[in-house]
Design a protein around this motif. Structure first.
Motif, PDB file in Angstrom:
ATOM      1  N   ASP A 184     -41.968 -25.246 -13.704  1.00 54.33           N
ATOM      2  CA  ASP A 184     -41.048 -25.322 -12.571  1.00 54.33           C
ATOM      3  C   ASP A 184     -39.622 -25.558 -13.064  1.00 54.33           C
ATOM      4  O   ASP A 184     -39.328 -26.547 -13.740  1.00 54.33           O
ATOM      5  N   LYS A 185     -38.716 -24.670 -12.711  1.00 52.68           N
ATOM      6  CA  LYS A 185     -37.338 -24.772 -13.190  1.00 52.68           C
ATOM      7  C   LYS A 185     -36.599 -25.969 -12.598  1.00 52.68           C
ATOM      8  O   LYS A 185     -35.525 -26.331 -13.083  1.00 52.68           O
ATOM      9  N   ASP A 186     -37.158 -26.572 -11.555  1.00 56.50           N
ATOM     10  CA  ASP A 186     -36.535 -27.763 -10.968  1.00 56.50           C
ATOM     11  C   ASP A 186     -37.110 -29.062 -11.532  1.00 56.50           C
ATOM     12  O   ASP A 186     -36.652 -30.148 -11.157  1.00 56.50           O
ATOM     13  N   SER A 187     -38.111 -28.959 -12.420  1.00 54.11           N
ATOM     14  CA  SER A 187     -38.731 -30.164 -12.965  1.00 54.11           C
ATOM     15  C   SER A 187     -37.807 -30.833 -13.980  1.00 54.11           C
ATOM     16  O   SER A 187     -36.933 -30.204 -14.583  1.00 54.11           O
ATOM     17  N   TYR A 188     -38.034 -32.118 -14.165  1.00 50.46           N
ATOM     18  CA  TYR A 188     -37.217 -32.890 -15.118  1.00 50.46           C
ATOM     19  C   TYR A 188     -37.377 -32.328 -16.531  1.00 50.46           C
ATOM     20  O   TYR A 188     -36.394 -32.201 -17.274  1.00 50.46           O
ATOM     21  N   TYR A 190     -38.159 -29.244 -17.504  1.00 49.12           N
ATOM     22  CA  TYR A 190     -37.496 -27.956 -17.663  1.00 49.12           C
ATOM     23  C   TYR A 190     -35.980 -28.139 -17.794  1.00 49.12           C
ATOM     24  O   TYR A 190     -35.340 -27.548 -18.674  1.00 49.12           O
ATOM     25  N   ARG A 191     -35.406 -28.961 -16.924  1.00 46.02           N
ATOM     26  CA  ARG A 191     -33.959 -29.169 -16.963  1.00 46.02           C
ATOM     27  C   ARG A 191     -33.519 -29.850 -18.256  1.00 46.02           C
ATOM     28  O   ARG A 191     -32.457 -29.549 -18.797  1.00 46.02           O
TER      29      ARG A 191
END
Length: 274
Positions: A184-188, A190-191
């Motif tokens: 998930d690109k919004d996960s901690y 990934y970021r």
């Protein structure tokens, strides 16, 4: 003694043949007496094998994607990991290659390459290797030089349809967890990786996660057993034994090892920090 089914030689005290899996109950008093003697020793010196338990946990615990494929011999990954422990191997990659399916080994190798410039990852891997090395040193302090680890199968019971269904549900949860937390690109996670990796390496990371999720989605569970083993560690001046329980499960036509069904939970993945 010898197996009454296939004729293979079996270690005294074993309840099942290591070749065909047949029960050794037919062996009579000599066979059952050996097994009873082994079982009685399990209550002695509890706790002395906690350190070796950490090594055997490589076999028994799943972690992320820790599905251990065996081929046609359900003992093979246990045998392979025991061999690594006996030569005091500290390379995590060797344990993964010995005990896990190819797609997990491929993902681990790809991760090492993608994260090769991240000091935090390298420090974590160095610490893991150092901890395994320390564990081997402490075992030698307790049991002496020339350590040898071996195991015998004490019991196995076929898993019910309900238990197999629970395993399928758990593997689906692992896949969903991985897809959400790592993909998930919004996960901690990934970021955080976006701040550390180049665009090229982020693309490689996304593909690696996608491949893992796809492989987990294609897993099929068809059969399994609850297995009990006795593990023995012996050194130059002391020895001890401990019992362990896990599941042997047939997935995509190949045997694998998972923790006991009642211990399966995605909460064991939270330690990764996702």
């Amino acid at each position: 003694m010898f197996c009454p089914n296939c004729g293979s030689e079996v270690e005294d005290g074993s309840k099942f043949c290591g070749v065909c899996g047949a029960s050794m109950a037919e062996e009579g008093p000599s066979g059952t007496t050996g097994a009873a003697g082994a079982a009685s020793n399990l209550t002695k010196n509890k706790g002395k094998l906690i350190k070796i338990g950490a090594g055997l946990a490589v076999v028994a615990l799943i972690g992320v994607g820790a599905v251990l494929f065996l081929g046609n011999n359900y003992k093979k990954p246990v045998d392979d990991v025991i061999k690594l422990l006996n030569r005091q191997d500290t390379d995590l990659g060797n344990y993964i290659n010995a005990a896990m399916p190819p797609f997990v080994g491929d993902a681990y190798k790809e991760c090492l390459d993608i994260f090769s410039d991240m000091d935090e990852v390298q420090d974590m891997l160095d610490e893991l290797e150092e901890n395994v090395d320390i564990a081997f040193e402490e075992l030698e302090d307790e049991y002496g030089d020339h350590l040898k680890i071996k195991y015998t199968i004490e019991d196995k019971e076929e898993l019910s349809k309900k238990e197999l269904s629970q395993i399928r549900s758990f593997l689906k949860d692992v896949r969903d967890f991985l897809d959400k937390q790592a993909g998930d690109k919004d996960s901690y996670l990934y970021r955080s990786l976006e701040e550390e990796l180049t665009n090229k390496d982020m693309k490689r990371y996304e593909q690696m996660v996608s491949d893992l999720v796809k492989n987990l989605k294609e897993l099929k569970v068809t059969k399994g057993y609850a297995v009990e083993i006795t593990a023995t560690v012996k050194g130059s001046y002391d020895e001890d034994e401990e019992d362990y329980e896990f599941c042997v499960v047939k997935i995509n036509g190949k045997w694998c090892i998972l923790p006991p069904v009642d211990e399966l939970s995605t909460s064991m993945l939270n330690g990764i920090g996702w």
